[in-house]
Design an enzyme around this catalytic site. Structure first.
Site, PDB file in Angstrom:
ATOM      1  N   CYS A  34       0.835  -1.204   0.000  1.00 41.61           N
ATOM      2  CA  CYS A  34       0.000   0.000   0.000  1.00 41.61           C
ATOM      3  C   CYS A  34       0.867   1.251   0.000  1.00 41.61           C
ATOM      4  O   CYS A  34       2.057   1.203   0.306  1.00 41.61           O
ATOM      5  CB  CYS A  34      -0.891   0.048   1.247  1.00 41.61           C
ATOM      6  SG  CYS A  34      -1.937  -1.385   1.495  1.00 41.61           S
ATOM      7  N   CYS A  68      -6.136   1.635  -2.088  1.00 42.77           N
ATOM      8  CA  CYS A  68      -5.352   2.886  -2.181  1.00 42.77           C
ATOM      9  C   CYS A  68      -4.593   3.025  -3.483  1.00 42.77           C
ATOM     10  O   CYS A  68      -4.056   4.091  -3.776  1.00 42.77           O
ATOM     11  CB  CYS A  68      -4.380   2.989  -1.005  1.00 42.77           C
ATOM     12  SG  CYS A  68      -2.979   1.841  -1.060  1.00 42.77           S
ATOM     13  N   ASP A 445      20.274  37.634 -11.748  1.00 39.12           N
ATOM     14  CA  ASP A 445      19.025  37.933 -12.454  1.00 39.12           C
ATOM     15  C   ASP A 445      18.432  39.235 -11.926  1.00 39.12           C
ATOM     16  O   ASP A 445      18.312  39.441 -10.713  1.00 39.12           O
ATOM     17  CB  ASP A 445      18.041  36.789 -12.256  1.00 39.12           C
ATOM     18  CG  ASP A 445      16.729  37.021 -12.972  1.00 39.12           C
ATOM     19  OD1 ASP A 445      16.671  36.737 -14.187  1.00 39.12           O
ATOM     20  OD2 ASP A 445      15.777  37.505 -12.324  1.00 39.12           O
TER      21      ASP A 445
END
Length: 495
Positions: A34, A68, A445
């Site tokens: 699971c 699930c 930048d």
């Protein structure tokens, strides 16, 4: 993480969805595996065994939980935040390379021997490349079985199985249901548009899961604001673009939804499905762990308000690393609009034409091989940038520069820095958006520096880099939060 038993047990007992994809829980009494957030009553800790991959669970004789559906969880964020051999191998396997070229092809791309690759994957993931690729084929098959009306023979072919018998045996072994039983069970949960709505041949409607939270405005805003006309567009609430794929080409439409990304794919060859999904997930950074990222960045009191205002920002990346590198050069020292114009001209002159009955897409972005013969004099840009572009294209075309999923980030940076015209900004923006390095940083930048100054952070590159050391290894995400302080179109989700 799977080796930390106590932590894994706590995650399972609290049904913590943040750990879906990080590890898998195998239950000794039921022989089922699971995801951590499985809604059923957690088993007793002594009956839990934890594995790092679905493939390892399958190899150990466990089958996927029908409740699930662990194969539908987002991918592990580990492979997008590392550049070692295992992480690079996992990115290539997700890109379908083992199905196309086998384990020798995988090893060749990585520059290691087959034995080394198999040994390292087995040591860390509990499964070798063939088992990992098989688990991926099973996941793709289930997706097609449950969400399309395709005949089973076509699904087997599209998922990468060599025969119908192998397809049937694998699906039954992994999911404890035959393909037809899987489809019947999916139909009982309600209609799905891919099964009920008429669609053109090769068109599939899918849902791409992600870890919450996700703030889509800068993610889609960036892609749309920089979109190359004819190659990309925003149409009917979706970002659409053409895709160059191993067996053919495709068009994808991606729509942000509260709990998933809607994905409508049209492919000329269904064998490209796995790689198309992988590249779209990578472009949208859907396997990121936003909780871990935001928790780290909140540690800086000046960044914390930005994170709290819009948590879960992702790094907009690319479906084609070579394409992005070319576009990064075209965008040097020019506006976003000018960069789009340059790229559109290249696409119109050298890109292959495509048909798009649903929108205005007309071209694939040209490959490096197609651009290798272009006349530099036809480029409306300074001579130095022409040299930068033609040198880059030549290196990409002859294979001496690789920017794909197999790339070692530091080695790729060094090769880019050796090219004429590649300064720190260009190298780091390619590292961030093409290579996918989550720690790429752009201290030079202008937008980053302006945002830093406005927040009271250091604004000089050296001082900002020193301050940003505390943001590692998530500096690329910090850049997204800094850019988001501006009203530039890259930060606005189109209406």
């Amino acid at each position: 993480m799977h080796s930390d038993t106590e932590r894994c047990v706590r995650a399972v007992q609290s049904k913590d969805g943040r750990f879906d994809g990080w590890f898998y829980t195998a239950v000794l009494t039921t022989r089922i595996y699971c995801r951590p957030s499985c809604p059923v009553v957690p088993p007793k800790p002594r009956n839990m065994v934890f594995y790092p991959s679905a493939a390892a669970c399958q190899q150990a004789g466990f089958r996927a939980c029908k409740r699930c559906r662990p194969d539908t969880s987002p991918g592990s964020p580990e492979w997008n935040q590392r550049a070692d051999l295992v992480a690079r191998a996992m990115r290539l396997i997700a890109d379908g390379l083992v199905d196309r070229a086998g384990v020798p092809g995988l090893a060749d791309h990585l520059g290691y021997s087959t034995r080394q690759v198999e040994r390292q994957l087995l040591a860390e993931l509990g499964a070798g490349p063939l088992a990992l690729a098989r688990a991926q084929r099973a996941q793709t098959a289930r997706l097609l079985i449950e969400t399309t009306a395709l005949p089973m023979a076509e699904i087997a072919f599209a998922a990468g199985f060599a025969s119908i018998r192998t397809f049937n045996d694998t699906v039954r072994e992994v999911f404890a249901l035959s393909p037809s039983e899987l489809r019947t069970k999916a139909a009982s949960r309600g209609p799905h548009p891919g099964r009920t709505a008429p669609a053109a041949p090769g068109t599939l409607c899918l849902r791409l899961p992600f870890r919450a939270p996700l703030t889509p405005d800068n993610l889609f805003g960036h892609l749309v604001a920089t979109a190359v006309p004819g190659v990309e567009e925003w149409h009917d609430g979706a970002y659409r673009r053409t895709l160059r794929l191993p067996y053919g080409h495709g068009i994808v439409a991606l729509t942000p939804e509260p709990d998933h990304i809607g994905c409508r794919l049209t492919l000329t060859d269904l064998r490209d499905l796995t790689v198309a999904i992988s590249r779209c997930r990578r472009m949208l950074d859907l396997d990121a762990d936003p909780v871990a990222v935001d928790e780290q960045l909140r540690g800086d009191p000046l960044l914390a308000p930005l994170v709290d205002k819009a948590p879960g920002r992702r790094v907009p990346r690319t479906v084609d690393e070579a394409e992005f590198a070319v576009r990064a050069v075209l965008g040097q020292q020019v506006s976003t609009a000018a960069a789009r114009t340059h790229a559109a001209r290249l696409a119109a002159a050298h890109g292959e034409s495509v048909e798009d009955p649903e929108g205005g897409l007309t071209r694939l972005f040209p490959s490096p091989q197609a651009l290798a013969s272009l006349d530099p004099g036809s480029l409306a840009m300074p001579r130095s940038r022409r040299t930068t572009l033609t040198t880059l294209v030549a290196r990409l075309a002859d294979g001496s520069l690789r920017l794909g999923a197999e790339s070692d980030w530091n080695e790729a940076r060094a090769r880019l820095r050796a090219l004429p015209g590649f300064g720190p900004w260009t190298v780091e923006v390619v590292a961030m958006r093409a290579l996918g390095d989550p720690d790429a940083f752009l201290p030079t930048d202008l937008g980053v520096r302006r945002a830093a100054q406005g927040l009271g952070l250091p604004s000089t590159p050296a001082a900002l880099t020193a301050r940003a050391a505390a943001w590692r290894p998530w500096r690329a995400y910090a850049v997204q939060y800094l850019w988001a302080t501006d009203d530039h179109p890259i930060n606005i989700l189109p209406g």
